[in-house]
Motif scaffolding. Structure first.
Motif, PDB file in Angstrom:
ATOM      1  N   PHE A   1       0.846  -1.193   0.000  1.00 12.27           N
ATOM      2  CA  PHE A   1       0.000   0.000   0.000  1.00 12.27           C
ATOM      3  C   PHE A   1       0.882   1.244   0.000  1.00 12.27           C
ATOM      4  O   PHE A   1       1.917   1.287   0.663  1.00 12.27           O
ATOM      5  N   MET A   2       0.442   2.243  -0.738  1.00 11.82           N
ATOM      6  CA  MET A   2       1.066   3.571  -0.692  1.00 11.82           C
ATOM      7  C   MET A   2       0.159   4.461   0.157  1.00 11.82           C
ATOM      8  O   MET A   2      -1.057   4.310   0.122  1.00 11.82           O
ATOM      9  N   LEU A   3       0.743   5.373   0.921  1.00 13.03           N
ATOM     10  CA  LEU A   3      -0.063   6.297   1.719  1.00 13.03           C
ATOM     11  C   LEU A   3      -0.100   7.649   1.025  1.00 13.03           C
ATOM     12  O   LEU A   3       0.880   8.061   0.393  1.00 13.03           O
ATOM     13  N   SER A   4      -1.222   8.362   1.164  1.00 23.32           N
ATOM     14  CA  SER A   4      -1.295   9.693   0.568  1.00 23.32           C
ATOM     15  C   SER A   4      -0.291  10.600   1.269  1.00 23.32           C
ATOM     16  O   SER A   4       0.032  10.405   2.446  1.00 23.32           O
ATOM     17  N   GLY A   5       0.211  11.586   0.549  1.00 21.58           N
ATOM     18  CA  GLY A   5       1.286  12.413   1.096  1.00 21.58           C
ATOM     19  C   GLY A   5       0.948  13.882   1.125  1.00 21.58           C
ATOM     20  O   GLY A   5      -0.214  14.260   1.267  1.00 21.58           O
ATOM     21  N   ARG A   6       1.949  14.737   0.952  1.00 22.87           N
ATOM     22  CA  ARG A   6       1.752  16.183   1.073  1.00 22.87           C
ATOM     23  C   ARG A   6       0.999  16.718  -0.139  1.00 22.87           C
ATOM     24  O   ARG A   6       0.980  16.085  -1.197  1.00 22.87           O
ATOM     25  N   SER A   7       0.421  17.903   0.023  1.00 24.32           N
ATOM     26  CA  SER A   7      -0.305  18.548  -1.066  1.00 24.32           C
ATOM     27  C   SER A   7       0.493  19.736  -1.570  1.00 24.32           C
ATOM     28  O   SER A   7       1.242  20.357  -0.806  1.00 24.32           O
ATOM     29  N   ILE A   8       0.321  20.074  -2.846  1.00 27.23           N
ATOM     30  CA  ILE A   8       0.870  21.332  -3.361  1.00 27.23           C
ATOM     31  C   ILE A   8      -0.251  22.086  -4.064  1.00 27.23           C
ATOM     32  O   ILE A   8      -1.158  21.470  -4.630  1.00 27.23           O
ATOM     33  N   ASP A   9      -0.200  23.407  -4.019  1.00 28.58           N
ATOM     34  CA  ASP A   9      -1.284  24.250  -4.537  1.00 28.58           C
ATOM     35  C   ASP A   9      -0.817  24.932  -5.822  1.00 28.58           C
ATOM     36  O   ASP A   9       0.179  25.671  -5.802  1.00 28.58           O
ATOM     37  N   ARG A  10      -1.534  24.706  -6.909  1.00 29.18           N
ATOM     38  CA  ARG A  10      -1.245  25.381  -8.180  1.00 29.18           C
ATOM     39  C   ARG A  10      -2.496  26.082  -8.713  1.00 29.18           C
ATOM     40  O   ARG A  10      -2.652  26.260  -9.915  1.00 29.18           O
ATOM     41  N   ALA A  11      -3.370  26.483  -7.802  1.00 32.87           N
ATOM     42  CA  ALA A  11      -4.652  27.090  -8.213  1.00 32.87           C
ATOM     43  C   ALA A  11      -4.427  28.305  -9.113  1.00 32.87           C
ATOM     44  O   ALA A  11      -5.212  28.555 -10.033  1.00 32.87           O
ATOM     45  N   THR A  12      -3.340  29.047  -8.866  1.00 33.10           N
ATOM     46  CA  THR A  12      -3.108  30.268  -9.662  1.00 33.10           C
ATOM     47  C   THR A  12      -2.773  29.944 -11.111  1.00 33.10           C
ATOM     48  O   THR A  12      -2.862  30.820 -11.971  1.00 33.10           O
ATOM     49  N   LEU A  13      -2.367  28.722 -11.404  1.00 26.82           N
ATOM     50  CA  LEU A  13      -2.027  28.357 -12.784  1.00 26.82           C
ATOM     51  C   LEU A  13      -3.243  27.904 -13.600  1.00 26.82           C
ATOM     52  O   LEU A  13      -3.143  27.715 -14.808  1.00 26.82           O
ATOM     53  N   PHE A  14      -4.375  27.692 -12.901  1.00 25.35           N
ATOM     54  CA  PHE A  14      -5.568  27.202 -13.600  1.00 25.35           C
ATOM     55  C   PHE A  14      -6.333  28.344 -14.246  1.00 25.35           C
ATOM     56  O   PHE A  14      -6.416  29.438 -13.666  1.00 25.35           O
ATOM     57  N   LYS A  15      -6.905  28.087 -15.416  1.00 20.89           N
ATOM     58  CA  LYS A  15      -7.932  28.994 -15.936  1.00 20.89           C
ATOM     59  C   LYS A  15      -9.091  28.935 -14.956  1.00 20.89           C
ATOM     60  O   LYS A  15      -9.446  27.836 -14.497  1.00 20.89           O
ATOM     61  N   SER A  16      -9.724  30.066 -14.649  1.00 18.33           N
ATOM     62  CA  SER A  16     -10.788  30.045 -13.636  1.00 18.33           C
ATOM     63  C   SER A  16     -11.913  29.100 -14.042  1.00 18.33           C
ATOM     64  O   SER A  16     -12.507  28.424 -13.201  1.00 18.33           O
ATOM     65  N   SER A  17     -12.180  28.981 -15.347  1.00 15.28           N
ATOM     66  CA  SER A  17     -13.272  28.098 -15.789  1.00 15.28           C
ATOM     67  C   SER A  17     -12.918  26.622 -15.598  1.00 15.28           C
ATOM     68  O   SER A  17     -13.807  25.769 -15.607  1.00 15.28           O
ATOM     69  N   MET A  18     -11.625  26.320 -15.436  1.00 14.27           N
ATOM     70  CA  MET A  18     -11.201  24.917 -15.271  1.00 14.27           C
ATOM     71  C   MET A  18     -11.014  24.540 -13.800  1.00 14.27           C
ATOM     72  O   MET A  18     -10.728  23.389 -13.491  1.00 14.27           O
ATOM     73  N   LEU A  19     -11.145  25.506 -12.901  1.00 12.30           N
ATOM     74  CA  LEU A  19     -10.836  25.268 -11.500  1.00 12.30           C
ATOM     75  C   LEU A  19     -12.072  24.738 -10.781  1.00 12.30           C
ATOM     76  O   LEU A  19     -12.828  25.492 -10.173  1.00 12.30           O
ATOM     77  N   THR A  20     -12.294  23.432 -10.868  1.00 19.00           N
ATOM     78  CA  THR A  20     -13.470  22.831 -10.222  1.00 19.00           C
ATOM     79  C   THR A  20     -13.018  21.967  -9.056  1.00 19.00           C
ATOM     80  O   THR A  20     -11.867  21.598  -8.969  1.00 19.00           O
TER      81      THR A  20
END
Ligand code: FMN
Length: 187
Positions: free
Chosen positions: A168-187
């Motif tokens: 099993f692999m465990l989930s790890g850290r998160s990184i935020d790239r929200a600023t790189l998304f087109k607003s219409s694609m950020l769901t």
């Protein structure tokens, strides 16, 4: 002994937040007086609204008949602390074992389906069968999530991701790239 976890309402259209990319889940089901749990890795989010999930539940699993007959189940997400229960539940059949009792888990009442919630999991999604067309051919059940529950600290939980051969692999850290998304694609 695992402890039950209190959960708040969670928007059904956001459940992909917990399901991508495919954490191991515990499927709870009930038909007449018989409740059961199985371990499942093969699932996929299909749509936001309605909130649809595709799940493969093999025909020889006891759960297959319970889910097919009732047209309902609950998809519960266990944290990594429940890894031994996850393996044990996936290695025995509900036709022989009361898995709630055998694995020290408690059943909670769902609000929209007859299948039980698993209180020790950090998120639980109540599901109704939406389309049975693929069951006969692929053992694939397409469910609509009609109610979702998640603990307030769900984002801090480690989920389990099965890699085959007992690993099993465990989930790890998160990184935020929200600023790189087109607003219409950020769901
Ligand atoms: C890590 C893991 C992932 C599994 N994924 C699936 C799955 O996606 N679909 C499936 O039908 N069975 C899967 N299984 C197998 C079932 O959990 C197993 O056959 C179980 O004993 C069925 O229980 P039941 O007969 O009480 O329904 C998985 C088992 C493990 C340990």
């Amino acid at each position: 002994m695992p402890s039950p976890m209190e959960k708040n309402d969670f928007p059904v259209s956001n459940i992909r937040h917990f399901l991508e990319p495919g954490p191991i889940v515990l499927v709870s089901s009930q038909w007449q007086q018989q409740a059961n749990i199985m371990t499942m890795g093969w699932h996929m989010v299909m749509s936001f609204s309605p909130s649809l999930l595709a799940c493969v539940i093999a025909a020889n699993n006891y759960s297959h008949a319970l889910v097919r007959n009732s047209g309902e189940c609950v998809i519960n997400i266990p944290s990594a602390a429940l890894v031994d229960e996850v393996v044990g539940i996936g290695n025995c059949s509900g036709s022989e074992v009361d898995k709630f009792q055998a694995f020290g888990l408690t059943a909670g009442e769902a609000s929209k389906v007859g299948a039980p919630l698993i209180n020790e999991c950090y998120a639980s999604f109540e599901c109704r069968l939406h389309d049975a067309a693929m069951i006969e051919r692929y053992n694939m059940f397409i469910f609509e999530v009609v109610k979702a529950h998640a603990t307030p600290s769900a984002d801090e939980e480690e989920s389990l991701h099965y890699r085959g051969l007992g690993e099993f692999m465990l989930s790890g850290r998160s990184i935020d790239r929200a600023t790189l998304f087109k607003s219409s694609m950020l769901t």
